[in-house]
Design an enzyme around this catalytic site. Structure first.
Site, PDB file in Angstrom:
ATOM      1  N   ASP A 218      18.434  26.723  19.784  1.00 54.21           N
ATOM      2  CA  ASP A 218      17.599  27.602  19.717  1.00 54.21           C
ATOM      3  C   ASP A 218      16.405  27.073  20.546  1.00 54.21           C
ATOM      4  OD1 ASP A 218      16.314  30.045  18.065  1.00 54.21           O
ATOM      5  OD2 ASP A 218      14.868  28.446  17.292  1.00 54.21           O
ATOM      6  N   GLU A 278      30.561  11.847  23.322  1.00 50.73           N
ATOM      7  CA  GLU A 278      31.198  10.728  22.574  1.00 50.73           C
ATOM      8  C   GLU A 278      32.213  11.214  21.542  1.00 50.73           C
ATOM      9  OE1 GLU A 278      28.663   8.289  20.062  1.00 50.73           O
ATOM     10  OE2 GLU A 278      27.233   8.295  21.726  1.00 50.73           O
TER      11      GLU A 278
END
Length: 559
Positions: A218, A278
């Protein structure tokens, strides 16, 4: 759905599915506004268990992923975009276990799960802010944007809130102002503080460990502010753009060079991307709210492969009606500034008037028009977001003032009615109370005109908008050129927009007539068009000319 790539392990055991890190590129993402999707417990508000029961609908559309708007703990002043606890589900929506069930079922159906992370600000009820406002020397004193008053007691500068008025609120405990780009109960976090960044990255990891596949970020360009707190310069009336805020809001009167879209954001986005990398195939799409430099910000934030994967701006969410010329201008400008960047296009979402009303209300054949613009959306270079009910052609609800819930609309009524009109409950079954959304009175009313457009009235009807969406998503998935290819525009006149999509050995020509009259496109000498079926349009080609009816399209190859 994007197919997984197979790999052989070192011991020669059974092949294992290697996650497709590129699944997001060209994906179709279905946005769920949880308050209004499906109520499972009879309180009139949608919830996670309700989402769980309706996931087959989304899978049947052929979407690749869902984006769930905020369901975190919140006092709901801005309906979840004011977070008081990033690591828990608000009881209104259920529990963490309910969310786990949503992830498990979505993955079983082949859907990725993206959640809405609101990092730029919190609720004033968040424990971080409660501590920060307690004194000027506590451990989190610098976690939010605090500033002294001017000598005359007024705010430190002229920055404005999108929700109206000053972006500064006086706090009597600290005897200072704090910054809020939105409601006064949504204080902005101070991203110049490394501890704040670390805490937000820890939140991100929490949800990745829970199994989410990505995030919608957002107000991604609101993270940083200028520490110099300089006044924003004014914008001349002719330069004002009303895609970020309505025309009645003086927010549009400033050039927001100091309170958002700051260059410091790039370094944080690289940290954010490094964390996502990751994980096997996590991805993020950022919302860019900047009327003056939106496409450039999208380009900056998605360049190089070490920032966010994709962003969207408000180019096609603005009040301006889409046109052939505008489509070409926006896409070519993005290609010019973005280089290797990637955009995510949308025509509707939870913050703007539905395009079924914004654009289609004046067209002679509303359904046909919605079909051709949706086909256009599914053919643009980039990823795609579709908003719940868009596949039904739900129009904007016209609500009475006493039904409004949105503080934005209440503040600017009646010139601007806020966002409730696009947030009314999903229409599932025309024969059930409240269109099958809830057995109780919904938090927002279900408009009578939505009943005839409910899922049960359109499912299985070949000419319906719902079945058209299913066809177009399947057509897009069947042609990699549409989901991942390059784009090049042809010169056209009037309401026709035409472009080629190219990926590997596949090249498609896509032609759309956005107007209500017949039209034709004559190709260059020697170009022989061959139609490609599967989309449901009736446009035809003969002797180098493509002929289109009103609101028609043609897809094919050039021999």
């Amino acid at each position: 759905m994007q197919a997984a790539i197979q790999m052989q392990d070192r011991e020669g055991a059974e092949p294992m599915a290697k996650p497709d890190r590129d699944w997001w590129r060209g994906a179709v993402i279905y946005q769920i506004y949880p308050r209004s999707f499906q109520d499972s417990d009879g309180d009139g508000v949608g919830d996670l268990r309700g989402i769980l029961t309706r996931l087959p609908h989304i899978a049947s559309l052929g979407a690749d992923a869902i984006w769930i708007s905020p369901f975190f703990k919140s006092p709901m002043a801005d309906f979840g975009y004011d977070v008081s606890d990033y690591r828990d589900v608000d009881p209104l929506f259920g529990t963490l276990e309910d969310f786990d069930a949503v992830i498990a079922e979505a993955h079983r159906l082949g859907l990725k799960v993206m959640i809405d992370l609101v990092l730029s600000h919190t609720s004033d009820q968040h424990a971080w802010f409660r501590e920060s406002r307690g004194s000027r020397d506590n451990a989190r004193a610098d976690w939010y944007v605090w500033a002294d008053a001017k000598p005359d007691g007024t705010p430190p500068n002229n920055w404005l809130s999108i929700f109206g008025g000053s972006a500064w609120e006086w706090d009597s405990r600290r005897q200072q102002y704090y910054m809020h780009n939105f409601l006064a109960s949504q204080p902005d976090l101070n991203f110049h503080n490394g501890e704040v960044q670390n805490a937000l990255l820890d939140v991100t990891r929490f949800w990745l460990e829970r199994g989410v596949d990505g995030f919608r970020l957002d107000t991604i360009n609101f993270y940083f502010h200028s520490q110099g707190l300089e006044d924003n310069p004014p914008l001349a009336p002719e330069s004002r753009d009303y895609s970020t805020a309505p025309a009645v809001n003086p927010y549009n009167w400033q050039d927001h060079v100091f309170d958002k879209s700051r260059p410091e954001n790039i370094a944080f986005l690289k940290r954010f991307r490094a964390l996502l990398d990751e994980y096997p195939a996590a991805a993020a799409v950022g919302e860019v709210g900047d009327a003056q430099r939106g496409l450039q910000v999208v380009a900056d934030y998605t360049a190089g492969g070490d920032r966010v994967h994709m962003c969207y701006s408000f180019d096609f969410l603005a009040p301006d009606k889409i046109s052939a010329a505008r489509v070409r201008t926006v896409l070519e400008e993005f290609d010019r500034v973005a280089g290797d960047g990637w955009s995510c296009w949308a025509f509707s979402n939870h913050d703007v008037m539905r395009h079924a009303s914004r654009w289609a209300a004046t067209e002679a054949d509303r359904t046909a028009y919605l079909k051709v613009v949706s086909a256009l959306l599914m053919s643009l270079r980039g990823s795609v977001c579709i908003y719940q009910g868009e596949e039904l052609g739900l129009p904007e609800a016209d609500l009475a003032f006493e039904d409004l819930q949105d503080p934005y609309g209440i503040r600017f009524w009646p010139e601007f009615k806020g966002r409730d009109g696009c947030r009314t409950p999903m229409a599932w079954d025309s024969h059930q109370p409240n269109a099958g959304f809830s057995t109780a009175r919904p938090w927002l009313p279900v408009p009578a005109e939505h009943l005839t457009l409910a899922v049960n009235t359109q499912a299985g009807e070949d000419g319906s908008l719902l079945e058209h969406y299913r066809r177009m998503l399947a057509f897009r998935a069947a042609h990699p050129a549409l989901s991942k290819g390059s784009i090049g525009f042809l010169d056209t006149d009037g309401d026709i927009v035409a472009f080629t999509r190219r990926h590997g050995n596949e090249q498609l020509l896509c032609v759309f007539n956005l107007g209500g009259s017949d039209a034709a496109l004559t190709l260059a000498d020697g170009m022989s068009p061959v139609s490609v079926p599967g989309h449901g349009f009736s446009g035809a080609s003969a002797e180098g000319t493509i002929r289109l009816g009103a609101y028609d399209a043609w897809f094919g190859r050039i021999a």
